[in-house]
Scaffold this motif. Structure first.
Motif, PDB file in Angstrom:
ATOM      1  N   LEU A  95       0.545  -1.239   0.686  1.00 17.45           N
ATOM      2  CA  LEU A  95      -0.115   0.004  -0.131  1.00 17.45           C
ATOM      3  C   LEU A  95       0.381   1.045  -0.105  1.00 17.45           C
ATOM      4  O   LEU A  95       0.780   2.413  -0.724  1.00 17.45           O
ATOM      5  CB  LEU A  95      -1.116  -0.197   0.907  1.00 17.45           C
ATOM      6  N   ARG A  96       1.512   1.339   0.328  1.00 10.73           N
ATOM      7  CA  ARG A  96       2.729   2.274   1.680  1.00 10.73           C
ATOM      8  C   ARG A  96       3.893   2.521   0.649  1.00 10.73           C
ATOM      9  O   ARG A  96       4.107   3.518   0.126  1.00 10.73           O
ATOM     10  CB  ARG A  96       3.312   2.615   2.150  1.00 10.73           C
ATOM     11  N   ARG A  97       4.546   1.691  -0.001  1.00 15.18           N
ATOM     12  CA  ARG A  97       5.894   1.690  -0.752  1.00 15.18           C
ATOM     13  C   ARG A  97       5.753   1.502  -2.549  1.00 15.18           C
ATOM     14  O   ARG A  97       6.224   1.881  -3.144  1.00 15.18           O
ATOM     15  CB  ARG A  97       6.814   0.885  -0.513  1.00 15.18           C
ATOM     16  N   LYS A  98       4.575   0.060  -3.040  1.00 17.47           N
ATOM     17  CA  LYS A  98       4.876   0.077  -4.221  1.00 17.47           C
ATOM     18  C   LYS A  98       4.067   1.194  -5.156  1.00 17.47           C
ATOM     19  O   LYS A  98       2.722   0.295  -5.128  1.00 17.47           O
ATOM     20  CB  LYS A  98       4.363  -1.431  -4.465  1.00 17.47           C
ATOM     21  N   LYS A  99       3.565   2.025  -5.157  1.00 14.70           N
ATOM     22  CA  LYS A  99       2.811   3.334  -5.467  1.00 14.70           C
ATOM     23  C   LYS A  99       2.729   2.689  -7.129  1.00 14.70           C
ATOM     24  O   LYS A  99       2.090   3.729  -7.178  1.00 14.70           O
ATOM     25  CB  LYS A  99       3.204   4.596  -4.720  1.00 14.70           C
ATOM     26  N   ASP A 100       3.633   2.478  -7.799  1.00 10.85           N
ATOM     27  CA  ASP A 100       3.428   1.890  -9.296  1.00 10.85           C
ATOM     28  C   ASP A 100       3.228   1.056  -9.646  1.00 10.85           C
ATOM     29  O   ASP A 100       3.333  -0.054 -10.461  1.00 10.85           O
ATOM     30  CB  ASP A 100       4.526   3.083  -9.865  1.00 10.85           C
ATOM     31  N   SER A 101       2.292  -0.147  -8.279  1.00  9.30           N
ATOM     32  CA  SER A 101       2.195  -1.519  -8.713  1.00  9.30           C
ATOM     33  C   SER A 101       1.413  -1.515  -9.554  1.00  9.30           C
ATOM     34  O   SER A 101      -0.021  -1.388 -10.278  1.00  9.30           O
ATOM     35  CB  SER A 101       2.208  -2.468  -7.346  1.00  9.30           C
ATOM     36  N   GLN A 134      -6.816   1.964 -10.265  1.00 10.70           N
ATOM     37  CA  GLN A 134      -6.459   3.319 -10.622  1.00 10.70           C
ATOM     38  C   GLN A 134      -7.108   3.741 -11.962  1.00 10.70           C
ATOM     39  O   GLN A 134      -7.790   4.353 -12.390  1.00 10.70           O
ATOM     40  CB  GLN A 134      -4.901   3.786 -10.748  1.00 10.70           C
ATOM     41  N   ARG A 155      -1.870  -1.329  -8.126  1.00  6.49           N
ATOM     42  CA  ARG A 155      -2.506   0.272  -7.750  1.00  6.49           C
ATOM     43  C   ARG A 155      -2.662   1.175  -9.515  1.00  6.49           C
ATOM     44  O   ARG A 155      -3.695   1.505  -9.289  1.00  6.49           O
ATOM     45  CB  ARG A 155      -1.261   0.792  -7.560  1.00  6.49           C
ATOM     46  N   ILE A 169      -5.558  -1.807  -1.133  1.00  5.02           N
ATOM     47  CA  ILE A 169      -5.243  -1.126  -2.292  1.00  5.02           C
ATOM     48  C   ILE A 169      -6.860  -0.321  -2.673  1.00  5.02           C
ATOM     49  O   ILE A 169      -7.290   0.582  -3.451  1.00  5.02           O
ATOM     50  CB  ILE A 169      -4.043  -1.014  -3.240  1.00  5.02           C
ATOM     51  N   TYR A 228      -8.535   1.768  -0.067  1.00  2.00           N
ATOM     52  CA  TYR A 228      -7.385   2.718  -0.331  1.00  2.00           C
ATOM     53  C   TYR A 228      -7.835   4.086  -1.069  1.00  2.00           C
ATOM     54  O   TYR A 228      -8.152   5.032  -1.629  1.00  2.00           O
ATOM     55  CB  TYR A 228      -6.370   2.485  -0.223  1.00  2.00           C
ATOM     56  N   ILE A 229      -7.826   2.931  -2.391  1.00  3.67           N
ATOM     57  CA  ILE A 229      -8.124   3.908  -3.788  1.00  3.67           C
ATOM     58  C   ILE A 229      -9.971   4.608  -4.753  1.00  3.67           C
ATOM     59  O   ILE A 229     -10.222   5.565  -4.804  1.00  3.67           O
ATOM     60  CB  ILE A 229      -7.260   3.193  -5.897  1.00  3.67           C
TER      61      ILE A 229
END
Lengths: 343, 343
Positions: free
Chosen positions: A62-68, A75, A71, A97, A100-101
């Motif tokens: 959730l917090r580190r892999k923002k371009d997974s 998006q 995610r 995720i 969150y999104i």
């Protein structure tokens, strides 16, 4: 990118899906090198620079892999470029995720995982929650009933699917405090017509097909699911062992082969793949990590059916009809006796 | 008197039991007319004037029917004239009356129902609680682990049987607050050597036979048990349907008959009949209500093995060895960090 087999299986399933659904389009989200070999006029590659692994803790995903890829795919739903997202990846990460999104729908406190379990009627029983929420209040269970009803109407065309509350045998002391309260609340919602509640059911009713939808907390649902998987696997291995015992039993297996194949096909778990993450402002489907091409294709089909039949609108409509019962959940034990309207 | 078939089945099983165990004696408790036909040199009739029915609420069974066969039978254990009692009657009533007459053991807050579930290793997994306690604290779960270990050592001759805590998949958010605390407590008890705790297990591990004993609250245990029963019944009916489909499949069924019989025998639920009501100051065993002669005989065998191998002493011994962890349960959330001795 997800699942035990990665793009080898998911891309093959995507090609077959496109062939079978001439009006469908796919956005394939993943590492550039994984997607470069796939070309189709109704498929478009969207690149991501990293991947959530099955072992990643939720926080890392959730917090580190923002371009997974996970995610970025979710998006697409948020932005409206995709009608639904399907993943065979890390369930906990996918739920976190997506939540969150996309955020949860008005009237829903917690998203739930709704899966299909085969039943003796030849169809499947919708069971939720299968593991997203371990401690549930009666209000959460009502929300599961509402969302499950919308899902069933979309996937199976049942307008008033029946709902049962998972409880324990009549012989034993019946249910926990939460389950007793949930029973009352579901009865009230049933009387008002917002769900078709038929009462308590027991574990065996999941496979009997007594009701269309079985509602339970995520701990109990996950144990029931895994218990069923464990027993199915034991039965299958016993059957194989008995038929492999000696030349005579092996001959019998040959004679019985068409019957055993038909039997195996009826219990084929691939047909039931594709769980819905319900309660989010977007459609998210989860394939089993071990899915093969057929199984992953089934998860794609479910997402397609849900999108085409406007699952989100149906969930919203049902939430609205049950609004008097859906008070804010925080102090769930202090439910007001009189109906109160809810946005 | 109990069960779906009453004395017709139970008395037939009793006669066979006496034949197979030349050192055993039976006290048959029931209505005079039900027992008059049964004579055996090692059997003695004890008359009761009424019977607890399967439909009787616990309160009626406990407060109104003071001369029921169930109560009189339990009284024999209390008075020491019987080493154990076996009933195929109303589970809730049996538990309530046994608890009222016999009381619980020191160190045990709540009795539990421990049953045997077949596993892929060809043996059975001991699972408790199967439905007596719907809301459990971590301390109750530790008590179940201790009692289950004593039972397993008696029925299967395992001195240090392995214990697993039923939890949900690694992929989902792990366990409720109670389960997390129970995991810690069981680890501490395992480190001290009073149980052989191996960690969390999932629903499928029950049938895999990963551990000897699976510990869970009564709600989850009952759902797992019933889910397994439901799936087994569906699988069996699918198999029958496929073999009965047409003349050719019927012929295949004939050819495969010995294999299918062997398969059926391996899954025969009658072999696993006879649940123990643990935590009482006396041995109480519960047969499934639908038990036939073979199944009820199995429940008698379990009670016999438990009595002969001093199950009660073993439970007491294990409780003593785990005393530092068995604080009074009432405010279970406020467990003191330092060990405190317990009578």
């Amino acid at each position: 990118m997800g699942g035990d087999h990665g793009p080898r299986v998911t891309l093959a399933a995507c090609r077959r899906f496109l062939d079978e659904h001439p009006d469908a389009r796919l956005l394939l989200v993943g590492l550039p090198e994984a997607l470069q070999s796939f070309t189709h006029e109704r498929a478009q590659a969207i690149h991501a620079s990293e991947v959530v692994t099955m072992e990643d803790p939720v926080e890392i995903a959730l917090r580190r892999k923002k371009d997974s890829s996970m995610r970025v795919a979710i998006q697409q739903v948020k932005e409206g470029t995709a009608a639904a997202v399907v993943s065979a990846g890390n369930t906990g990460a996918l739920m976190a995720i997506a939540r969150y999104i996309l955020k949860t729908l008005d009237g829903i406190d917690r998203p739930a995982i709704a899966g299909q379990i085969p039943n003796a009627l030849g169809g499947s029983t919708t069971v939720l929650d299968l593991g997203a929420n371990v401690d549930c209040t009666e209000l959460h269970l009502l929300q599961f009933a509402i969302m499950g009803s919308a899902l069933d109407s979309v996937l199976k065309g049942r307008e008033q699917p029946t709902v049962g509350l998972l409880n324990i045998g009549a012989e034993a002391i019946k249910g926990s405090e939460v389950i007793k309260k949930a029973g009352e609340l579901l009865h009230h919602a049933g009387d008002s017509g917002s769900i078709n509640f038929v009462g308590n059911v027991e574990g065996n009713d999941i496979f009997k097909g007594t009701v269309d939808i079985v509602v339970c907390d995520g701990f109990v649902g996950n144990v029931a699911l895994k218990t069923g998987e464990g027993l199915a696997s034991m039965v299958s291995s016993f059957l194989k062992q008995e038929f492999a015992r000696n030349p005579w039993t092996k001959f019998a297996a040959l004679m019985a082969y068409p019957v055993l194949s038909a039997f195996k096909k009826r219990l084929d778990h691939r047909r039931y793949n594709g769980a819905a993450l319900l309660g989010l402002r977007g459609l998210v489907f989860k394939s089993h990590g071990s899915a093969d091409e057929v199984a992953f294709g089934q998860a794609l089909n479910r997402a397609y059916d849900a999108a085409r039949n406007n699952l989100l609108d149906r969930v919203r409509h049902r939430i609205a009809s049950a609004a008097p019962f859906l008070l804010p959940a925080s102090p769930a034990t202090e439910r007001a006796p009189t109906p109160v309207s809810h946005p």
